[in-house]
Write an enzyme that holds these catalytic residues in place. Structure first.
Site, PDB file in Angstrom:
ATOM      1  N   HIS A 178     -46.846  11.734  28.514  1.00 37.66           N
ATOM      2  CA  HIS A 178     -47.124  10.657  29.473  1.00 37.66           C
ATOM      3  C   HIS A 178     -47.382  11.175  30.890  1.00 37.66           C
ATOM      4  CE1 HIS A 178     -42.595  10.678  30.200  1.00 37.66           C
ATOM      5  NE2 HIS A 178     -43.070  10.670  31.441  1.00 37.66           N
ATOM      6  N   ASP A 208     -43.709  12.200  22.396  1.00 39.24           N
ATOM      7  CA  ASP A 208     -44.183  12.161  23.783  1.00 39.24           C
ATOM      8  C   ASP A 208     -44.260  13.570  24.390  1.00 39.24           C
ATOM      9  OD1 ASP A 208     -45.038  11.145  26.227  1.00 39.24           O
ATOM     10  OD2 ASP A 208     -42.983  10.858  26.964  1.00 39.24           O
ATOM     11  N   SER A 287     -39.817  14.228  34.342  1.00 37.89           N
ATOM     12  CA  SER A 287     -40.403  14.174  33.007  1.00 37.89           C
ATOM     13  C   SER A 287     -41.095  15.485  32.647  1.00 37.89           C
ATOM     14  CB  SER A 287     -41.419  13.038  32.932  1.00 37.89           C
ATOM     15  OG  SER A 287     -40.771  11.793  33.051  1.00 37.89           O
TER      16      SER A 287
END
Length: 335
Positions: A178, A208, A287
């Site tokens: 992402h 992901d 992230s």
């Protein structure tokens, strides 16, 4: 009556017919030869050792010296016994001179050179992106366009900031999908400041995850050490390293809160399982960054935070994909 033959004491080897015998150089022996020999040895012994009393003392001293030499040669130097008090005293002295770095500080130093900043340009708003930017024409002050650093690129496109970790010496970088999905181009910045374009080399939508390949590598590239999470337990200390809101590399510490957790994305379209739950602070920008143990070894990839409000700041619940799942999902053996 037969007469007894008389023999001269002169050596016959030196006597010839018609010549006088050679005179002897040895002094004449006394009538009692054995007694003379005993007296001669006594005289010599006295000259060497003196009287009987002196002889006894001399022999005793000689024996004492020989015994001391013999015993001394077999005696080893007594070994030094180190007690716990000696160790504690040495440690205290060392700490007073210069305190040792904490475990967290050593872990950060170990992983620091393997951390990269990942910039994705033209990234649509979504999980892990920065807050929504003003639309064109909005946010003008005194006729000038407001363009916060790290949120707008030179073309006015949206920019996201995430983190990656170097996993091979060829420049492969593991991050979250992402962070880079929907971007027109990707840039990575290594620990030494080297900047490089990066291409998407592999994806795993279920977890992901994405693998990037940098086109330019620093000379001192250092891949991270990956470790299996089989021995991980709730309560173990961990550290999240990344670029929260673009600041970094930053480190935050906490503990493993749970294992084999499930997480649903904000839109409810994606469910992830077998996650590591931890309470080290993580925010947008973390992230794709590594979750490491106190040895600086990578346990997982930080992928999500759970937050009931729209601002998406940390409230104590964060999740990471275990490193064995992450590496295997992109076709790389983690060990």
């Amino acid at each position: 009556m037969k007469r007894t033959a008389l023999y001269s004491s002169v050596d016959r080897a030196h006597t010839a017919i018609g010549k006088e015998p050679l005179p002897s150089t040895a002094p004449p022996l006394p009538e009692n030869d054995s007694e003379h020999a005993r007296n001669s040895w006594k005289d010599r012994w006295k000259k060497i050792f003196g009287t009987r009393k002196s002889h006894a003392l001399t022999m005793a001293a000689l024996l004492a010296v020989l015994s001391w030499i013999a015993i001394g040669s077999h005696l080893a130097e007594p070994s030094l016994v180190i007690t716990q008090q000696d160790i504690d005293r040495a440690v205290r002295t060392s700490l007073e001179k210069g305190p040792l770095p904490s475990r967290a500080a050593k872990a950060f130093e170990t992983i620091r050179m393997s951390i990269v900043r990942v910039d994705g340009f033209d990234h649509p708003e979504g999980i892990g992106s920065l807050p929504k930017l003003p639309a064109p024409g909005e946010g003008r002050k005194n006729g000038k366009k407001d363009s916060p650093k790290g949120q707008m690129n030179s073309d006015g496109g949206r920019q996201s900031v995430g983190t990656g970790v170097v996993i091979t010496d060829k420049g492969r970088i593991l991050t979250n999908l992402h962070v880079v999905v929907g971007t027109s181009h990707i840039r990575v910045v290594f620990a030494d400041g080297t900047e490089s374009p990066a291409i998407l080399a592999g994806v795993d939508t279920e977890n992901d995850l994405a693998v990037l390949q940098a086109t330019k590598l620093p000379d001192d590239l250092k891949p991270a050490t990956l470790i299996n999470t089989g021995g991980l337990h709730p309560g173990d200390e961990v550290m999240a390293v990344g670029f929260p809101f673009g600041f970094g590399p930053s480190a935050s510490t906490g503990v493993v809160s749970g294992l084999k957790r499930e997480f649903s994305s904000a839109d409810g379209k994606r469910v992830m399982s077998n996650l590591i739950q931890f309470d080290a602070a993580a925010n947008p920008g973390n992230s794709g960054g590594p979750l490491v143990n106190m040895e600086g070894e990578v346990l997982g990839v930080v992928t999500a935070i759970l937050n009931p409000v729209q601002q998406r700041f940390f409230v104590g619940l964060a999740f990471a994909v275990p490193i064995e799942n992450a590496a295997s999902s992109v076709g790389i053996s983690p060990f």
